[in-house]
Design a protein around this motif. Structure first.
Motif, PDB file in Angstrom:
ATOM      1  N   LYS A  91      40.139  37.310  33.025  1.00 54.91           N
ATOM      2  CA  LYS A  91      41.333  37.887  33.646  1.00 54.91           C
ATOM      3  C   LYS A  91      41.919  36.850  34.597  1.00 54.91           C
ATOM      4  O   LYS A  91      41.181  36.180  35.334  1.00 54.91           O
ATOM      5  CB  LYS A  91      40.961  39.167  34.403  1.00 54.91           C
ATOM      6  CG  LYS A  91      42.148  39.923  34.973  1.00 54.91           C
ATOM      7  CD  LYS A  91      41.699  41.174  35.735  1.00 54.91           C
ATOM      8  CE  LYS A  91      41.253  42.284  34.813  1.00 54.91           C
ATOM      9  NZ  LYS A  91      40.957  43.543  35.540  1.00 54.91           N
TER      10      LYS A  91
ATOM     11  N   LYS B 262      44.898  37.607  36.487  1.00 58.14           N
ATOM     12  CA  LYS B 262      45.712  38.267  37.508  1.00 58.14           C
ATOM     13  C   LYS B 262      45.249  39.709  37.684  1.00 58.14           C
ATOM     14  O   LYS B 262      44.925  40.391  36.718  1.00 58.14           O
ATOM     15  CB  LYS B 262      47.190  38.236  37.091  1.00 58.14           C
ATOM     16  CG  LYS B 262      48.138  38.807  38.124  1.00 58.14           C
ATOM     17  CD  LYS B 262      49.580  38.731  37.629  1.00 58.14           C
ATOM     18  CE  LYS B 262      50.545  39.331  38.652  1.00 58.14           C
ATOM     19  NZ  LYS B 262      51.950  39.300  38.180  1.00 58.14           N
ATOM     20  N   SER B 263      45.237  40.165  38.930  1.00 56.96           N
ATOM     21  CA  SER B 263      44.856  41.537  39.218  1.00 56.96           C
ATOM     22  C   SER B 263      45.879  42.511  38.643  1.00 56.96           C
ATOM     23  O   SER B 263      47.081  42.260  38.667  1.00 56.96           O
ATOM     24  CB  SER B 263      44.750  41.742  40.728  1.00 56.96           C
ATOM     25  OG  SER B 263      44.558  43.117  41.023  1.00 56.96           O
ATOM     26  N   ASN B 264      45.376  43.615  38.106  1.00 56.10           N
ATOM     27  CA  ASN B 264      46.245  44.660  37.572  1.00 56.10           C
ATOM     28  C   ASN B 264      46.555  45.751  38.601  1.00 56.10           C
ATOM     29  O   ASN B 264      47.222  46.735  38.285  1.00 56.10           O
ATOM     30  CB  ASN B 264      45.595  45.309  36.345  1.00 56.10           C
ATOM     31  CG  ASN B 264      45.471  44.344  35.180  1.00 56.10           C
ATOM     32  OD1 ASN B 264      46.319  43.474  34.998  1.00 56.10           O
ATOM     33  ND2 ASN B 264      44.416  44.483  34.399  1.00 56.10           N
TER      34      ASN B 264
ATOM     35  N   GLU C 261      41.419  50.051  40.622  1.00 49.32           N
ATOM     36  CA  GLU C 261      40.849  48.699  40.742  1.00 49.32           C
ATOM     37  C   GLU C 261      39.446  48.632  40.148  1.00 49.32           C
ATOM     38  O   GLU C 261      38.676  49.592  40.213  1.00 49.32           O
ATOM     39  CB  GLU C 261      40.783  48.305  42.218  1.00 49.32           C
ATOM     40  CG  GLU C 261      40.190  46.910  42.461  1.00 49.32           C
ATOM     41  CD  GLU C 261      40.189  46.509  43.922  1.00 49.32           C
ATOM     42  OE1 GLU C 261      40.459  45.334  44.216  1.00 49.32           O
ATOM     43  OE2 GLU C 261      39.915  47.377  44.785  1.00 49.32           O
TER      44      GLU C 261
ATOM     45  N   ASN D 130      39.014  49.640  31.261  1.00 47.96           N
ATOM     46  CA  ASN D 130      40.435  49.383  31.505  1.00 47.96           C
ATOM     47  C   ASN D 130      41.274  50.646  31.352  1.00 47.96           C
ATOM     48  O   ASN D 130      42.242  50.864  32.093  1.00 47.96           O
ATOM     49  CB  ASN D 130      40.937  48.291  30.557  1.00 47.96           C
ATOM     50  CG  ASN D 130      40.466  46.904  30.969  1.00 47.96           C
ATOM     51  OD1 ASN D 130      40.303  46.622  32.159  1.00 47.96           O
ATOM     52  ND2 ASN D 130      40.235  46.031  30.001  1.00 47.96           N
TER      53      ASN D 130
ATOM     54  N   ALA E  75      43.456  52.481  34.338  1.00 48.21           N
ATOM     55  CA  ALA E  75      44.867  52.735  34.033  1.00 48.21           C
ATOM     56  C   ALA E  75      45.214  54.199  34.292  1.00 48.21           C
ATOM     57  O   ALA E  75      46.362  54.524  34.644  1.00 48.21           O
ATOM     58  CB  ALA E  75      45.173  52.371  32.580  1.00 48.21           C
TER      59      ALA E  75
ATOM     60  N   ASP F   9      39.255  42.755  39.247  1.00 52.35           N
ATOM     61  CA  ASP F   9      40.517  42.465  39.923  1.00 52.35           C
ATOM     62  C   ASP F   9      40.246  41.707  41.221  1.00 52.35           C
ATOM     63  O   ASP F   9      41.047  40.878  41.647  1.00 52.35           O
ATOM     64  CB  ASP F   9      41.259  43.766  40.243  1.00 52.35           C
ATOM     65  CG  ASP F   9      41.672  44.503  38.982  1.00 52.35           C
ATOM     66  OD1 ASP F   9      42.471  43.951  38.210  1.00 52.35           O
ATOM     67  OD2 ASP F   9      41.169  45.623  38.751  1.00 52.35           O
TER      68      ASP F   9
ATOM     69  N   GLU G  34      42.649  35.847  40.907  1.00 50.36           N
ATOM     70  CA  GLU G  34      43.516  34.681  40.692  1.00 50.36           C
ATOM     71  C   GLU G  34      42.883  33.395  41.209  1.00 50.36           C
ATOM     72  O   GLU G  34      43.166  32.307  40.708  1.00 50.36           O
ATOM     73  CB  GLU G  34      44.873  34.900  41.367  1.00 50.36           C
ATOM     74  CG  GLU G  34      45.729  35.972  40.707  1.00 50.36           C
ATOM     75  CD  GLU G  34      47.111  36.072  41.347  1.00 50.36           C
ATOM     76  OE1 GLU G  34      47.560  35.069  41.948  1.00 50.36           O
ATOM     77  OE2 GLU G  34      47.738  37.136  41.242  1.00 50.36           O
TER      78      GLU G  34
END
Length: 497
Positions: free
Chosen positions: A247, A249-251, A282, A441, A445, A465, A482
């Motif tokens: 990953k 970037k954090s969602n 998260e 995920n 979501a 994240d 990131e």
């Protein structure tokens, strides 16, 4: 690689409702590390249990050192030089480490057991393995990872010619895995035949010479490791290509509310002044070496272990969690790293385990509404792609990965908003692992929040994240995905006071 030491030909084995092995072949040579791979439920562990006399075969032949054999039990296999290190731990928790290692073959001094001799021999084994475990410690006091290393030490202590490692690294840290590899290479140099069952592709490429793949209880093929790619093996296992990239970037939205806040949590030597926050939607990864205190932090938060001090807030309100029942009432579910001890009741069915955390919802007076229970269990078997002939199947008869799915189903049925996943893919194959990742995920979501403890660096970087790093009971870093790299995480994981 040397001459063939073991051949299994046309092995067939059935259980009620399950054709576990359908004429499977396997050949092991002296001085080779031979990977045995396949998805959970492919029959790998069953094949090895047939070899070592835990199960009797229905058909086929086993040839060992040029003679046809059929071991009646594991003791007979051990005496012949065939030893297995099981995925599920088989130690006796109330005995010491040394007593476990030499159980059934104790050193004697006259009419008495020579404990000092067993302790001394255990120390020699651990020195050879380059690990620090006290032979006088009670087994149940050790972490799962250290218990696994004791299993390996016990196997090595036999004068064996064939040794089977069934998911030996599942509960080990990266440094412990490297030490394990040193031991395996040493055994290979001695001409031992080694069967290595693992779902970790990177390990297979590093440590093995050949790979045999099974799928749905059948033999798919055998390939030379250095002449094959990771995708070749995965395609043989699952018939499809699976991509799992890190990953970047954090969602999680920047304004996502804090659903869980932990301040200055203390619980024994392994949880020392730990503070962190978890946001809605998260996945907060917890990383660190074995003994860092990650599981102990989760258990103190969940009320499974007594906390000495610290405050816990859920959705801004302070809560008192003194036991797991309090945690569940607060909307927290805990998937333990040791599913056999804390996650499932192996003697109960898939349906009974699925509804265990919500049993009152299925009660009709003094009885359980079995029809309603079966319906919800079937929904989650389908959703999680759990391999079982029916929801009435006893959980003990499922593979390790499918047992893990039943534990996850239990907490999903409970509809907890905060889920603690401690080593969620331990002992799970690449296909099932991908399914668990997609499920996690989906859950975030939907607005659920997850604390994920993992010893796999790739898993931490793939799913998190944000990452909390621990060392010796303290939080040593908090890194946004990131900015996360393996080097940064490992640096923080080795910081000392």
């Amino acid at each position: 690689m040397g001459e063939v030491i073991l051949t299994m030909k046309g092995i067939d084995k059935s259980f009620p409702g399950v054709h576990a092995l359908n004429h499977v072949d396997l050949e092991i040579r002296k001085g080779e590390v031979h990977a045995l791979m396949g998805e959970n439920g492919a029959g790998k562990s069953t094949l090895m249990k047939v070899l070592t006399g835990i199960y009797s075969k229905d058909e086929g032949t086993i040839t060992y050192e040029g003679k046809e054999v059929s071991f009646a039990n594991p003791k007979e296999a051990q005496n012949a030089g065939v030893v297995i290190v099981h995925q599920e731990l088989n130690m006796m928790g109330h005995l010491t480490v040394a007593q476990n290692i030499f159980a059934g073959r104790e050193f004697m001094k006259g009419s008495f057991i020579d404990d000092q001799k067993m302790i001394a021999e255990s120390k020699k084994l651990f020195n050879r393995m380059h690990i620090d475990i006290d032979p006088t410690e009670i087994m149940s006091n050790l972490t799962v990872g250290k218990q696994q290393m004791c299993e390996i030490a016990k196997a090595i202590s036999h004068e064996c010619k064939v040794i089977i490692f069934d998911e030996p690294s599942a509960a080990l840290t990266e440094s412990e895995i490297q030490e394990l590899f040193k031991i395996i290479r040493d055994l290979r140099k001695q001409g031992m035949g080694i069967v290595y069952i693992s779902h970790r592709m990177d390990e297979i490429k590093v440590i093995t010479d050949r790979v045999t793949v099974m799928r749905d209880g059948t033999y798919v093929g055998t390939i030379i490791t250095e002449e094959s790619t990771k995708d070749d093996i995965i395609n043989m296992m699952v018939g499809r290509v699976i991509y799992e990239d890190p990953k970047t970037k954090s969602n999680v939205p920047k304004n996502a509310p804090v659903v869980l806040k932990v301040e200055h949590l203390n619980a024994g030597k392994m949880v020392r002044d730990v503070s962190f926050e978890l946001h809605k939607g998260e996945i907060l990864g917890f990383s660190g070496l074995m003994g860092a205190g990650r599981t102990e932090t989760a258990r103190a938060l969940f009320g499974a272990d007594v906390k000495e001090s610290g405050d816990i807030y859920i959705n801004g309100s302070k809560v008192n969690i003194n036991n797991p029942m309090d945690a569940v009432k607060c909307g927290i579910g805990y998937l333990s790293e040791d599913r056999k001890r804390f996650g499932i009741v192996t003697g109960k069915s898939v349906a009974e385990n699925t509804t265990m955390a919500t049993l009152n919802e299925y009660a009709a007076g003094p009885f359980i509404n079995k029809k309603k229970e079966k319906k919800v269990a079937e929904e989650y078997v389908k959703r999680l792609a759990t391999k079982t002939p029916s929801t009435e199947q006893l959980v003990v008869n499922l593979s390790g990965g499918n047992q893990q799915k039943v534990v996850i189903a239990k907490w999903l049925v409970r509809n907890c908003d905060i889920l603690i996943f401690d080593e969620p893919t331990r002992g799970i194959d690449v296909g099932a692992k991908s399914e668990i990742y997609h499920l996690m995920n989906e859950l975030v979501a939907e607005g659920k929040s997850i604390i994920m403890i993992s010893s796999e660096m790739t898993e931490i970087l793939r799913m998190s994240d944000r990452i909390v790093v621990m060392c010796e009971g303290r939080k040593t870093a908090e890194i946004d995905i990131e900015d996360a790299t393996q080097e940064k995480i490992m640096h923080a994981a080795t910081l000392r006071d």
